[in-house]
Write a protein that holds these residues in place. Structure first.
Motif, PDB file in Angstrom:
ATOM      1  N   SER A   1       0.807  -1.224   0.000  1.00  0.00           N
ATOM      2  CA  SER A   1       0.000   0.000   0.000  1.00  0.00           C
ATOM      3  C   SER A   1       0.842   1.277   0.000  1.00  0.00           C
ATOM      4  N   ALA A   2       2.153   1.159   0.292  1.00  0.00           N
ATOM      5  CA  ALA A   2       2.996   2.353   0.315  1.00  0.00           C
ATOM      6  C   ALA A   2       3.542   2.693  -1.071  1.00  0.00           C
ATOM      7  N   LEU A   3       3.272   1.842  -2.060  1.00  0.00           N
ATOM      8  CA  LEU A   3       3.842   2.059  -3.384  1.00  0.00           C
ATOM      9  C   LEU A   3       2.956   2.963  -4.232  1.00  0.00           C
ATOM     10  N   SER A   4       3.568   3.564  -5.264  1.00  0.00           N
ATOM     11  CA  SER A   4       2.798   4.392  -6.196  1.00  0.00           C
ATOM     12  C   SER A   4       2.022   3.478  -7.153  1.00  0.00           C
ATOM     13  N   TYR A   5       1.106   4.074  -7.924  1.00  0.00           N
ATOM     14  CA  TYR A   5       0.292   3.304  -8.861  1.00  0.00           C
ATOM     15  C   TYR A   5       1.174   2.530  -9.850  1.00  0.00           C
ATOM     16  N   GLY A   6       2.164   3.214 -10.408  1.00  0.00           N
ATOM     17  CA  GLY A   6       3.047   2.576 -11.373  1.00  0.00           C
ATOM     18  C   GLY A   6       3.838   1.432 -10.755  1.00  0.00           C
ATOM     19  N   GLN A   7       4.278   1.635  -9.512  1.00  0.00           N
ATOM     20  CA  GLN A   7       5.020   0.569  -8.826  1.00  0.00           C
ATOM     21  C   GLN A   7       4.124  -0.625  -8.525  1.00  0.00           C
ATOM     22  N   LYS A   8       2.872  -0.338  -8.128  1.00  0.00           N
ATOM     23  CA  LYS A   8       1.930  -1.437  -7.872  1.00  0.00           C
ATOM     24  C   LYS A   8       1.733  -2.262  -9.134  1.00  0.00           C
ATOM     25  N   LYS A   9       1.615  -1.542 -10.239  1.00  0.00           N
ATOM     26  CA  LYS A   9       1.440  -2.193 -11.531  1.00  0.00           C
ATOM     27  C   LYS A   9       2.623  -3.135 -11.786  1.00  0.00           C
ATOM     28  N   ARG A  10       3.806  -2.664 -11.463  1.00  0.00           N
ATOM     29  CA  ARG A  10       5.007  -3.454 -11.626  1.00  0.00           C
ATOM     30  C   ARG A  10       4.983  -4.680 -10.711  1.00  0.00           C
ATOM     31  N   VAL A  11       4.443  -4.509  -9.506  1.00  0.00           N
ATOM     32  CA  VAL A  11       4.343  -5.638  -8.574  1.00  0.00           C
ATOM     33  C   VAL A  11       3.438  -6.716  -9.163  1.00  0.00           C
ATOM     34  N   THR A  12       2.326  -6.290  -9.785  1.00  0.00           N
ATOM     35  CA  THR A  12       1.440  -7.310 -10.355  1.00  0.00           C
ATOM     36  C   THR A  12       2.146  -8.056 -11.481  1.00  0.00           C
ATOM     37  N   ILE A  13       2.932  -7.344 -12.256  1.00  0.00           N
ATOM     38  CA  ILE A  13       3.675  -8.022 -13.319  1.00  0.00           C
ATOM     39  C   ILE A  13       4.696  -8.981 -12.700  1.00  0.00           C
ATOM     40  N   ALA A  14       5.370  -8.515 -11.655  1.00  0.00           N
ATOM     41  CA  ALA A  14       6.366  -9.366 -10.994  1.00  0.00           C
ATOM     42  C   ALA A  14       5.712 -10.625 -10.434  1.00  0.00           C
ATOM     43  N   SER A  15       4.483 -10.467  -9.888  1.00  0.00           N
ATOM     44  CA  SER A  15       3.834 -11.622  -9.270  1.00  0.00           C
ATOM     45  C   SER A  15       3.488 -12.690 -10.304  1.00  0.00           C
ATOM     46  N   ILE A  16       3.366 -12.286 -11.557  1.00  0.00           N
ATOM     47  CA  ILE A  16       3.120 -13.247 -12.635  1.00  0.00           C
ATOM     48  C   ILE A  16       4.449 -13.758 -13.182  1.00  0.00           C
ATOM     49  N   LEU A  17       5.385 -12.830 -13.304  1.00  0.00           N
ATOM     50  CA  LEU A  17       6.688 -13.146 -13.889  1.00  0.00           C
ATOM     51  C   LEU A  17       7.433 -14.202 -13.092  1.00  0.00           C
ATOM     52  N   VAL A  18       7.220 -14.212 -11.782  1.00  0.00           N
ATOM     53  CA  VAL A  18       7.934 -15.122 -10.910  1.00  0.00           C
ATOM     54  C   VAL A  18       7.603 -16.575 -11.253  1.00  0.00           C
ATOM     55  N   LEU A  19       6.465 -16.785 -11.906  1.00  0.00           N
ATOM     56  CA  LEU A  19       6.072 -18.141 -12.296  1.00  0.00           C
ATOM     57  C   LEU A  19       6.735 -18.556 -13.606  1.00  0.00           C
ATOM     58  N   GLU A  20       7.559 -17.679 -14.143  1.00  0.00           N
ATOM     59  CA  GLU A  20       8.330 -17.913 -15.357  1.00  0.00           C
ATOM     60  C   GLU A  20       7.476 -18.309 -16.549  1.00  0.00           C
ATOM     61  N   PRO A  21       6.493 -17.483 -16.889  1.00  0.00           N
ATOM     62  CA  PRO A  21       5.678 -17.799 -18.062  1.00  0.00           C
ATOM     63  C   PRO A  21       6.442 -17.486 -19.342  1.00  0.00           C
ATOM     64  N   GLU A  22       6.014 -18.125 -20.433  1.00  0.00           N
ATOM     65  CA  GLU A  22       6.633 -17.806 -21.721  1.00  0.00           C
ATOM     66  C   GLU A  22       5.904 -16.644 -22.376  1.00  0.00           C
ATOM     67  N   ILE A  23       4.619 -16.491 -21.981  1.00  0.00           N
ATOM     68  CA  ILE A  23       3.803 -15.440 -22.579  1.00  0.00           C
ATOM     69  C   ILE A  23       3.205 -14.582 -21.472  1.00  0.00           C
ATOM     70  N   LEU A  24       3.230 -13.274 -21.674  1.00  0.00           N
ATOM     71  CA  LEU A  24       2.639 -12.348 -20.708  1.00  0.00           C
ATOM     72  C   LEU A  24       1.566 -11.557 -21.442  1.00  0.00           C
ATOM     73  N   ILE A  25       0.318 -11.649 -20.946  1.00  0.00           N
ATOM     74  CA  ILE A  25      -0.752 -10.862 -21.550  1.00  0.00           C
ATOM     75  C   ILE A  25      -1.065  -9.707 -20.607  1.00  0.00           C
ATOM     76  N   LEU A  26      -1.016  -8.478 -21.111  1.00  0.00           N
ATOM     77  CA  LEU A  26      -1.266  -7.316 -20.251  1.00  0.00           C
ATOM     78  C   LEU A  26      -2.442  -6.520 -20.781  1.00  0.00           C
TER      79      LEU A  26
END
Lengths: 275, 186, 567
Positions: free
Chosen positions: C434-459
């Motif tokens: 909750s202390a992060l900015s909107y853009g940083q939160k967005k990055r966190v959501t991407i990271a939370s998916i990326l950590v699963l090592e997908p080959e494809i990322l749909i945004l």
């Protein structure tokens, strides 16, 4: 996941044309009367009348068929539960006992029990057609104005309107959040054990509720900006003046409510007995 | 939160959105518990949280409006004895937890205890006493049946609010904490 | 200055929760009937300035103010928010939060209802206001049936019905596609001309707002006004380069070609722009120097959709859509509301099953794989990060997916730290989300998916509602992921994003695939653009004016040079 719900159908019938406020008064008085009375004669008369009104409304079977099945199922379960928990409730109420069939143990079917459960069934049957009708024939936009008209504080009336406005949005949010949760590997199906399912449910509820709290802040700022709550009263775009038919409907329901109350309590008991 | 004439705008909106959430969670957010005819109704965790956040009036009205709409839209007809009990749950939790000021982000052990005492009391009054009594009064249903139903539902709701409601309140509290001392790490 | 309607004098404001002032020594006066654009990046104080005008400050957001502020000769701080809203009508950026009515008609009437206007008069004013913005046909429509543009028009009608003297638009374009945005700007302009009202637009999308003329642009940065002048003068100056705002593309192109922009050239609109043989020659020269030599990589097919058809109940949603996403490719999917974009992503993730057609991943049919199995290979990131975040701490949020898959804590830690590093979030690893900015939160959501090592990322709309700076950061980050070999599929209507970053754009319309090719070629097709609610960017019209027969080629050169200069 998309559940069917009862929603306004924009036909043109005498019932549709009544103002929301008139329909609301009819529905409330009708429900209260049906709740109070256990007089079989009143209930039968009201059931007949409600079916006549139902026919007049020309609503389509397909618009409410799905709730009918749910209601019937609930109905059956409730009837069975009453018998299981209290097979002699009828005897207790009517003070006599005519055994028909003995089943097992304390379970005996009595004429009094059948009559009592018939009355319970009738009580639901009397309310349901009008409830369904109220939902299918009242434009939700008119609903808040109607509540305010019958004396509900306008802010509370508007809260009801906001609830109706945001139900589809919140349903969409819920679907999207659970979709993205599933894509992350959160299993919401019955395959998981209970504690795990509760935990998974929490990871959907948290974002849904926290984002709804933010939404509340945004909506209230927008409403402040548009002057909501500044005056003691407000007018309603969707309010309609009472027409003759509205007065007629309200008059009829008052008469019915009074008649049913008099008939029911004439002999000092809520229960009408044939025994 | 009352101000000017009656309810503040934020309370009005909270009642509206809270009721909409009550409807959606009441329809989709129930988890069968494995015991027949008993499920974990997550919607009561929501009701408890909103009563805590927005006060007794909001709690009462979310219970009344939300439950009426849920029954009406999905099941055709409101079951008034339980509608009134839902309102009562919201009202009592709101009254009893009015001393918890969660907006500052503090939801520690003491607050958790107060919140849970409030919710257990609210659920006990509503489901063990009021709902069955209204069932008897309105629908003249057998006492054994309605008290058993009330007992099961009340117990399930106490557990639901105790677990899920407490966790949600804690999660909300954490988002409101002052983040004075955060430093970037290397 | 008798007709001054708004006046700030040495005005400063500090939010209660903050230590630094958000507005610093602002002095500004706006005359009645003027049309003014207040521009600046996020955090520049432009929204705070707007809130001081409409009364949200100090009535909703508390803080301390210094200096003088007057609207129509009165200090709003001494009135009530309702009284201020009688002078200033506001349209906000979030259409769902401010659309409170159950239908368009009710929402337009909302302000009138609150003021207790009688029914007959209310009906008349609602009808007139709806007609004024061209939505009289939609009075009975519910918000769920409307597009973003129609919702914004409803808001506009709502403030017109109130007949306030000042119209304030707080980022009105934030959630609109390019065509609807242009339309809203046209309607605002028409109303300003017809009614003579004072119009204040708060936006960071300069070129889009300048689609119709404004009298003055005020540029804000770090709480101060750094420029206050007519558009032509501003665009001829160097202010924009320092202010983290995107300058109109046609001007950037001219500057890259070595032309100087002067006030006399009328740089405020591409159609008004005075260009002579000198400029055209420079443009051609610049193009000729850089033409050719651009080779595009060929990608191995990774995800293939073959004639996929899907209907929702009886409603057909997608019809025989075939498309391929290559390994390591960046692909954009565009189309207007209801064209089938989100249906497509749900089909790929397995939430829906196609009625017919096949979906292949590395040549294998994944039609029978569950959502969870597909999630091993395909990650999906929602538009609103708050809909994805459920944990208190950043670390736990990113670890969630791994823990659900039963990884040991040791391995979880290793993977989470690695992902945090890739996403540039390592310094924040012990922070609450909750202390992060909107853009940083967005990055966190991407990271939370990326950590699963997908080959494809749909945004889904990864840059929506962000200013130029955060747009740029986000896209450079996605580019980095792409360079690591991840296939990135972006659902967007940001045309510049497509041109600048994507290798391919697919346009959907009415559930069918309408176009599929290099973005600069797809975006040169007028018919395709119309059906996807996109608009031709100013680069194409500039290229045509300069006599290029292949405008797409010119656009390609521009993008290439633009990248090179910013590195």
């Amino acid at each position: 996941m998309r559940a069917r719900m009862l929603t306004f159908t924009g036909q043109n019938s005498p019932v549709h044309r009544l103002t929301g406020a008139a329909k609301l008064i009819v529905f409330i008085l009708w429900s209260v009367s049906a709740m109070i009375t256990y007089d079989t004669r009143c209930l039968l008369a009201m059931l007949l009348l409600s079916l006549v009104v139902f026919r007049m409304s020309r609503v389509k079977f397909s618009d409410y068929a799905f709730v009918l099945y749910v209601i019937l199922l609930f109905f059956m379960l409730n009837q069975i539960a009453i018998f299981v928990f209290s097979p002699l409730e009828g005897t207790r109420i009517y003070g006599s006992r005519h055994d028909l069939v003995h089943l097992v143990g304390r379970y005996t079917v009595t004429a009094e029990q059948l009559f009592y459960q018939l009355n319970v069934a009738l009580k639901y049957a009397v309310v349901i057609p009008l409830a369904i009708l109220f939902l299918l024939t009242t434009d939700p936009g008119e609903f808040a104005a109607s509540l305010n008209r019958i004396g509900v504080n306008y802010k509370i009336a508007y809260a009801v309107s906001l609830a109706l406005r945001y139900i589809p949005d919140i349903q969409r949010d819920y679907e999207q959040i659970s979709f993205s949760a599933q894509a992350r590997g959160i299993d919401l199906s019955r395959r998981e054990k209970l504690p795990k399912r509760v935990k998974n449910m929490i990871s959907i509820l948290t974002p849904l509720i926290l984002s709804s709290i933010e939404r509340i802040e945004r909506i209230s700022a927008a409403m402040e900006l548009r002057g909501f709550g500044a005056g003691r009263r407000r007018t309603w775009f969707r309010s309609r003046p009472f027409a003759f038919a509205d007065w007629l409907a309200v008059g009829c329901v008052c008469a019915i409510a009074a008649a049913s109350a008099v008939i029911t309590f004439y002999d000092g008991s809520r229960f009408y007995s044939i025994f | 939160m009352a101000r000017r004439n009656g309810l503040s705008i934020i309370t009005v909106v909270a009642i509206g959105i809270g009721s909409a959430l009550f409807v959606i969670l009441g329809r989709f957010g129930s988890i069968p518990s494995g015991i027949p005819n008993t499920s974990i109704e997550t919607t009561y965790a929501l009701l408890a949280l909103f009563s805590l956040l927005y006060g007794p009036v909001a709690g009462l009205l979310i219970g009344l409006i939300g439950h009426t709409l849920k029954d009406a839209i999905f099941y055709g007809s409101p079951w008034f004895s339980w509608v009134i009990s839902s309102g009562l749950v919201g009202l009592i939790i709101g009254l009893a937890s009015s001393r918890i000021s969660i907006a500052d982000g503090h939801f520690g052990r003491k607050e958790i205890i107060t919140f849970n005492v409030a919710q257990v009391a609210a659920n006990a009054i509503a489901w063990f006493a009021v709902a069955p009594l209204l069932d008897i009064l309105i629908y003249a249903e057998p006492a054994d049946k309605v008290f058993t139903q009330g007992l099961v539902a009340g117990a399930a709701n106490m557990v639901t609010v105790g677990v899920i409601g407490t966790l949600l309140a804690a999660a909300f509290g954490k988002t409101r904490t002052k983040q004075g001392s955060l430093r970037k790490l290397n | 200055m008798s007709n001054t309607i708004i006046e700030f004098e040495h005005f400063s404001f500090t939010y209660r929760s903050q230590q630094e002032p958000t507005l610093r020594d602002v002095t500004l006066s706006i005359a009645a009937g003027e049309k003014v654009l207040i521009a600046g990046p996020s955090g520049s104080g432009k929204s705070t300035l707007a809130h001081c005008l409409n009364g949200l400050i100090p009535f909703v957001h508390k803080g301390t103010a210094d200096g003088r502020l007057s609207i129509k000769g009165r200090d709003p701080r001494e009135l009530s928010i309702a009284a201020v809203s009688g002078m200033v009508g506001t349209v906000l950026q979030d259409p769902d939060g401010q659309f409170v009515g159950l239908t368009v008609g009710e929402d337009i009437a909302f302000g009138l209802e609150n003021r207790g206007v009688p029914l007959a008069e209310m009906n008349r004013r609602v009808t007139a206001a709806a007609a004024a913005v061209g939505i009289e046909e939609l009075l009975g429509a519910s918000p769920q049936e409307l597009s973003g543009g129609q919702k914004q028009k409803t808001m506009l009608a709502g403030i017109l019905a109130l007949n306030t003297d000042i119209l304030l638009f707080d980022e009105p374009l934030a959630s609109l596609d390019p065509a609807s945005g242009a339309q809203v700007i046209e309607w605002i302009d028409r109303i300003a001309q017809e009614t003579g009202k004072t119009v204040i637009l708060v936006e960071h999308r300069l070129e889009e707002v300048l689609h119709r003329p404004v009298d003055r642009i005020i540029v804000m940065e770090e709480g101060r006004i750094v420029a206050d002048c007519p558009p032509a003068k501003l665009l001829a100056s160097e202010v924009l380069t320092g202010a983290r705002l995107r300058e109109p593309l046609y001007l950037s192109a001219l500057k890259y070609a070595g032309c100087t922009i002067t006030e006399e050239m009328q740089p405020q609109h591409p159609d008004k722009l005075q260009l002579g043989e000198y400029q055209f020659a420079r443009l051609r020269e610049w193009q000729a120097d850089r033409a050719g030599g651009l080779v595009y990589p060929v990608y191995q097919p990774l995800l293939e959709l073959k004639e996929v058809t899907f209907s929702y109940g009886k409603r057909p949603m997608l019809q025989e859509v075939s498309l391929t996403a290559g390994k390591g490719e960046m692909l954009c999917i565009a189309g207007r509301n209801g064209a089938g974009k989100s249906t497509l992503s749900r089909l790929i993730c397995g939430l829906y099953k196609p009625d017919s057609g096949r979906i292949l991943l590395s040549g294998r049919d994944i039609g029978r794989d569950s959502v969870r199995e597909r999630a091993q290979h395909i990650g999906y990131v929602m538009q609103n990060p708050n809909h994805m975040l459920s944990k208190h701490l950043l670390y736990d949020e990113i670890a969630l997916g791994l823990r659900l898959r039963g990884f040991g804590e040791e391995e979880v830690r290793e993977k989470v730290l690695k992902t945090l590093h890739i996403c540039g979030l390592l310094p924040f690893r012990e922070w609450p989300v909750s202390a992060l900015s909107y853009g940083q939160k967005k990055r966190v959501t991407i990271a939370s998916i990326l950590v699963l090592e997908p080959e494809i990322l749909i945004l889904d709309e990864p840059t929506a509602g962000q200013d130029y700076g955060s747009y740029h950061e986000m896209m450079e980050f996605l580019l980095e992921l792409q360079q690591r070999g991840i296939t990135v599929i972006i659902i967007t209507h940001d045309m510049h994003l497509m041109l600048e970053y994507a290798q391919r754009t697919v346009v959907l319309a009415g559930g069918r695939k309408l176009a599929d090719g290099r973005p600069e070629n797809v975006l040169a097709d007028k018919g395709v653009m119309d059906s996807a609610n996109l608009r031709e960017t100013s680069l194409y019209s500039l290229a045509r004016r300069a006599g290029f027969t292949e405008p797409a080629e010119f656009v390609r050169t521009f993008i290439h040079d633009d990248r090179r200069r910013r590195q």
